[in-house]
Design a protein around this motif. Structure first.
Motif, PDB file in Angstrom:
ATOM      1  N   LEU A 114     -13.519   1.940  14.143  1.00 24.24           N
ATOM      2  CA  LEU A 114     -12.132   1.496  14.160  1.00 24.24           C
ATOM      3  C   LEU A 114     -12.054   0.120  14.817  1.00 24.24           C
ATOM      4  O   LEU A 114     -12.644  -0.104  15.873  1.00 24.24           O
ATOM      5  CB  LEU A 114     -11.307   2.505  14.965  1.00 24.24           C
TER       6      LEU A 114
ATOM      7  N   CYS B 187       0.853  -1.194   0.000  1.00 23.42           N
ATOM      8  CA  CYS B 187       0.000   0.000   0.000  1.00 23.42           C
ATOM      9  C   CYS B 187       0.886   1.241   0.000  1.00 23.42           C
ATOM     10  O   CYS B 187       1.956   1.240   0.607  1.00 23.42           O
ATOM     11  CB  CYS B 187      -0.939   0.012   1.204  1.00 23.42           C
TER      12      CYS B 187
ATOM     13  N   THR C 109      -6.432  -4.189  15.788  1.00 23.37           N
ATOM     14  CA  THR C 109      -5.653  -5.225  15.104  1.00 23.37           C
ATOM     15  C   THR C 109      -4.406  -5.483  15.952  1.00 23.37           C
ATOM     16  O   THR C 109      -4.153  -4.777  16.936  1.00 23.37           O
ATOM     17  CB  THR C 109      -5.234  -4.753  13.700  1.00 23.37           C
TER      18      THR C 109
ATOM     19  N   GLY D 192      -9.389  -5.754   4.600  1.00 18.81           N
ATOM     20  CA  GLY D 192     -10.545  -5.248   5.337  1.00 18.81           C
ATOM     21  C   GLY D 192     -11.809  -6.031   5.040  1.00 18.81           C
ATOM     22  O   GLY D 192     -11.776  -7.042   4.361  1.00 18.81           O
TER      23      GLY D 192
ATOM     24  N   TYR E 253      -4.155   4.395  11.392  1.00 21.07           N
ATOM     25  CA  TYR E 253      -4.702   3.237  12.101  1.00 21.07           C
ATOM     26  C   TYR E 253      -4.287   1.912  11.462  1.00 21.07           C
ATOM     27  O   TYR E 253      -4.620   0.848  11.977  1.00 21.07           O
ATOM     28  CB  TYR E 253      -6.242   3.329  12.127  1.00 21.07           C
TER      29      TYR E 253
ATOM     30  N   ASN F 125      -7.920   3.233  -2.292  1.00 16.37           N
ATOM     31  CA  ASN F 125      -7.777   4.550  -1.662  1.00 16.37           C
ATOM     32  C   ASN F 125      -8.027   5.672  -2.670  1.00 16.37           C
ATOM     33  O   ASN F 125      -8.054   6.840  -2.295  1.00 16.37           O
ATOM     34  CB  ASN F 125      -6.414   4.698  -0.974  1.00 16.37           C
TER      35      ASN F 125
HETATM   36  N1  SAM Z   1      -6.071   0.253  -0.001  1.00 10.87           N
HETATM   37  C1  SAM Z   1      -7.453   0.018  -0.114  1.00 10.87           C
HETATM   38  C2  SAM Z   1      -8.252   1.112   0.553  1.00 10.87           C
HETATM   39  O1  SAM Z   1      -7.650   2.056   1.056  1.00 10.87           O
HETATM   40  O2  SAM Z   1      -9.474   1.048   0.520  1.00 10.87           O
HETATM   41  C3  SAM Z   1      -7.922  -1.371   0.359  1.00 10.87           C
HETATM   42  C4  SAM Z   1      -7.343  -1.910   1.632  1.00 10.87           C
HETATM   43  S1  SAM Z   1      -7.855  -1.073   3.103  1.00 10.87           S
HETATM   44  C5  SAM Z   1      -7.057  -2.082   4.310  1.00 10.87           C
HETATM   45  C6  SAM Z   1      -9.546  -1.537   3.228  1.00 10.87           C
HETATM   46  C7  SAM Z   1     -10.383  -0.770   4.206  1.00 10.87           C
HETATM   47  O3  SAM Z   1     -10.030  -1.152   5.517  1.00 10.87           O
HETATM   48  C8  SAM Z   1     -10.236   0.736   4.129  1.00 10.87           C
HETATM   49  O4  SAM Z   1     -11.482   1.328   3.983  1.00 10.87           O
HETATM   50  C9  SAM Z   1      -9.620   1.089   5.468  1.00 10.87           C
HETATM   51  O5  SAM Z   1     -10.016   2.350   5.903  1.00 10.87           O
HETATM   52  C10 SAM Z   1     -10.160  -0.018   6.349  1.00 10.87           C
HETATM   53  N2  SAM Z   1      -9.374  -0.239   7.560  1.00 10.87           N
HETATM   54  C11 SAM Z   1      -8.053  -0.470   7.674  1.00 10.87           C
HETATM   55  N3  SAM Z   1      -7.708  -0.657   8.965  1.00 10.87           N
HETATM   56  C12 SAM Z   1      -8.839  -0.548   9.687  1.00 10.87           C
HETATM   57  C13 SAM Z   1      -9.133  -0.660  11.085  1.00 10.87           C
HETATM   58  N4  SAM Z   1      -8.200  -0.926  11.969  1.00 10.87           N
HETATM   59  N5  SAM Z   1     -10.427  -0.505  11.452  1.00 10.87           N
HETATM   60  C14 SAM Z   1     -11.400  -0.257  10.548  1.00 10.87           C
HETATM   61  N6  SAM Z   1     -11.170  -0.147   9.235  1.00 10.87           N
HETATM   62  C15 SAM Z   1      -9.918  -0.291   8.799  1.00 10.87           C
END
Ligand code: SAM
Length: 322
Positions: A187, A21, A190, A322, A27, A96
């Motif tokens: 949130l 990424c 993890t 996610g 977070y 993103n």
């Molecule tokens: N890079 C892509 C993106 O930004 O959408 C896909 C991967 S990202 C890990 C997928 C989703 O997980 C995103 O909407 C992100 O905000 C959410 N996310 C990541 N860590 C999180 C957490 N600890 N709690 C809640 N949502 C989380």
């Protein structure tokens, strides 16, 4: 149809195609992506075997995720392959959005039907502080382009204590005219983010209360719709969603399975381990893979046990999407 011992049916696959990424969300990957080992991600051939096997077991929706899926140059080919698989009706991406204006036309041409864009703030300074990138304008421009192309757009916004009030008020202004669903996600804790979680987690319940007081009505969704709660208002083109993984019975409507970019089946986002499908993907034996999927589903647990502080093997969500 894939069905577990609790009667939940799984018609939806979240497929990660990379764990790399480029954002540094506070977070998730606050220090940026740390390369761990080789980047031996699933090939297009392996993805074809996987998607065919899932489709043959009743999967009708694939969400391509990451890491950041748009970092893979062959993303349009992967979308096309999924969209052309018999039985697959919906192909979505979670991104993103940093490449959206450049890429969205090619994704639409490849057969993309839906797009989830992560946008944690509509304030450019907050967006920069959360993601490490000054890209809000680009993301907003890309969202408009996607809507013009007829792609269904949802926004993911993680609820963070310091920004949640501003986020709700700016989101409501924005949604008056935008035909998108903006989903506020609590949130989640993890393996990597515990101190951050303790300082920043807030519940979505007070937001639900405020929405109801302001004339938003909860939309009744069908049984296969998954765990988001959605709200609409007659004066708004857009909708608000709430994803509250700490709420009671959240996992009862689980309808998805996950496969990592290295070919591991995760029965839950917070499972103890991924179950390796790679040898079967490389063999290309779809029948054997289907038998394995049905057998492995027997291990799926009733809940993620997040409320007990249990995060399984998931260090951060970029590992799995996610
Ligand atoms: N890079 C892509 C993106 O930004 O959408 C896909 C991967 S990202 C890990 C997928 C989703 O997980 C995103 O909407 C992100 O905000 C959410 N996310 C990541 N860590 C999180 C957490 N600890 N709690 C809640 N949502 C989380």
């Amino acid at each position: 149809m894939l069905e577990d011992k609790f009667g939940r049916r799984f018609h939806y696959l979240r497929l990660s195609i990379t764990d790399v990424c480029n954002f540094r969300c506070t977070y998730c990957l606050p220090d940026g992506y740390q390369c761990s080992g080789d980047r031996d991600f699933l090939s297009q051939e392996e993805i074809a075997v996987l998607v065919n096997a899932f489709a043959g077991l009743g999967t009708s929706k694939i969400r391509i995720t990451g890491g950041e899926p748009s970092l893979r140059k062959d993303l349009p080919q992967i979308i096309e392959q999924c969209a052309n698989t018999p039985g697959i009706e919906k192909v979505a991406i979670t991104s993103n959005g940093f490449k959206l204006p450049q890429m969205v036309q090619s994704w639409a041409d490849a057969g993309l039907t839906a797009l989830n864009i992560s946008m944690d703030s509509l304030d450019p300074r907050h967006f920069h502080a959360i993601t490490g990138h000054n890209k809000l304008e680009t993301v907003l421009q890309g969202i408009d382009m996607a809507l013009e192309l007829g792609i269904q757009v949802k926004i993911n916004s993680v609820l963070l204590k310091p920004y949640s009030d501003t986020m709700l008020s700016t989101a409501l202004d924005w949604l008056r005219d935008k035909p998108v669903t903006l989903r506020m996600i609590e949130l989640m804790q993890t393996g990597d983010n515990q101190p951050f979680f303790n300082d920043n987690h807030i519940s979505g319940q007070p937001i639900k209360q405020r929405l109801l007081e302001q004339g938003w009505g909860q939309i009744l969704r069908d049984k296969s719709a998954g765990p988001a709660q959605e709200f609409s208002h007659p004066d708004y083109n857009g909708r608000i969603g709430l994803i509250m993984p700490y709420s009671k019975d959240f996992c009862k409507s689980c309808n998805r399975l996950r496969v990592s970019s290295r070919g591991k089946l995760h029965l839950c986002l917070f499972a103890e381990q991924g179950l390796d499908l790679r040898p079967l993907l490389q063999e290309g034996n779809i029948d054997a893979l289907q038998q394995e999927l049905v057998a492995l589903l027997g291990q799926k647990e009733a809940s993620h046990w997040l409320d007990k502080g249990y995060t399984g093997a998931t260090q951060h969500l970029a590992m799995l999407g996610g």
